[in-house]
Write an enzyme that holds these catalytic residues in place. Structure first.
Site, short mmCIF file in Angstrom:
data_model
loop_
_atom_site.label_atom_id
_atom_site.label_comp_id
_atom_site.label_asym_id
_atom_site.label_seq_id
_atom_site.Cartn_x
_atom_site.Cartn_y
_atom_site.Cartn_z
CG LEU A 89 -1.65 1.30 1.56
CD1 LEU A 89 -2.68 1.60 0.49
CD2 LEU A 89 -2.31 1.21 2.94
CD GLU A 103 7.35 -9.13 2.02
OE1 GLU A 103 8.30 -9.55 1.34
OE2 GLU A 103 6.85 -7.99 1.84
CB CYS A 131 9.88 -7.39 4.27
SG CYS A 131 8.71 -6.18 3.61
#
Length: 296
Positions: A89, A103, A131
């Site tokens: 996003l 993730e 991540c």
């Protein structure tokens, strides 16, 4: 079936798409329970690891990347056997640090759903360093198995050797451990009560800034996010970003936001109000209700 899945469903093997389409109803937001997963495995005649990789286009369809136009999907499999999809996003026109990685989205989805351990993470592109560090914060993080297309499945320790994590800072109950912070507030407002409940479940061992956000849409639906800190600080996930990610998974538009509440502890070393307002005002013309509470 939701429109956002029409294109990607055509990429799937027909036995899988036929079995999956009934699940992709108006309420689908990326959660497939263990029983449904078993049904998909049987009907698709795929091994579970193959099935999860095959489902990645569905996860990627949950993405909203107006800046990069790069769609990343991730699937987290919990200890319960359920799977949780997530996707990246980005907030249009805003600084990149507001972004949520796929993730993070999948893991926060699992956490909000009550999972206490993630066993596998499946993603369509190799996890970035951000991540990898975020995943390392979890219970048994180094043992989480990472699955990538055309790659051998490997534990996170393979992708993040010599890792720095919560144990280096003497944290014995990492992310996804049961959190229950004693926070109290006298209110009969259901939205404030919901935010308080989630703040008490947030993870902030480094700053003690326990916090949560709840967003309400014009039809009365609510979407929440909790603060999830990280030993490396920068990969921490803010509650507003988690709430916006939750909304996106549910196929809701940010223009539908009617009310926004941030609750945070007065005893924290930091405040999230500035960052929370920045993100909110980037997506909706709504004023933030900011409530600071003392521990019980």
């Amino acid at each position: 079936m939701q429109d956002r899945f029409i294109k990607c469903i055509a990429q799937l093997p027909k036995p899988l798409s036929d079995a999956l389409i009934p699940l992709l109803n108006a309420d689908f937001a990326g959660h497939i329970d263990a029983q449904q997963l078993g049904m998909l495995t049987t009907k698709s005649q795929l091994e579970e690891s193959e099935l999860l990789l095959a489902l990645l286009p569905i996860a990627a369809a949950l993405a909203k990347p107006p800046i990069s136009e790069f769609y990343v999907g991730a699937i987290a499999k919990g200890k319960s056997g359920d799977i949780y999809m997530g996707a990246n996003l980005e907030l249009s026109g805003e600084a990149l640090f507001h972004s949520v990685h796929a993730e993070q989205s999948a893991i926060s989805h699992a956490w909000l759903s009550g999972e206490t351990q993630i066993l596998d993470v499946v993603v369509n592109f190799s996890p970035c360093g951000h991540c990898r560090q975020f995943m390392n914060e979890m219970v048994e993080g180094q043992k989480v198995v990472i699955h990538l297309p055309e790659q051998k499945a490997q534990p996170l320790a393979h992708y993040l050797p010599y890792a720095f994590g919560p144990s280096n800072l003497n944290i014995t109950e990492p992310l996804l451990s049961k959190q229950q912070h004693e926070l109290s507030l006298d209110s009969s407002d259901p939205m404030i009560i919901e935010a308080l409940d989630h703040a008490s479940l947030s993870y902030a061992p480094y700053s003690n800034s326990y916090a949560a956000v709840v967003l309400e849409t014009k039809d009365g639906a609510t979407y929440c996010g909790r603060y999830a800190e990280n030993a490396a600080f920068n990969p921490s996930m803010l509650p507003m970003q988690m709430a916006l990610s939750t909304m996106t998974r549910h196929n809701r538009e940010f223009t539908e936001i009617n009310r926004a509440v941030l609750i945070e502890s007065a005893q924290g070393k930091i405040s999230l109000v500035g960052a929370t307002m920045d993100a909110l005002h980037a997506v909706a013309a709504v004023e933030l209700e900011h409530i600071v509470i003392d521990p019980a």
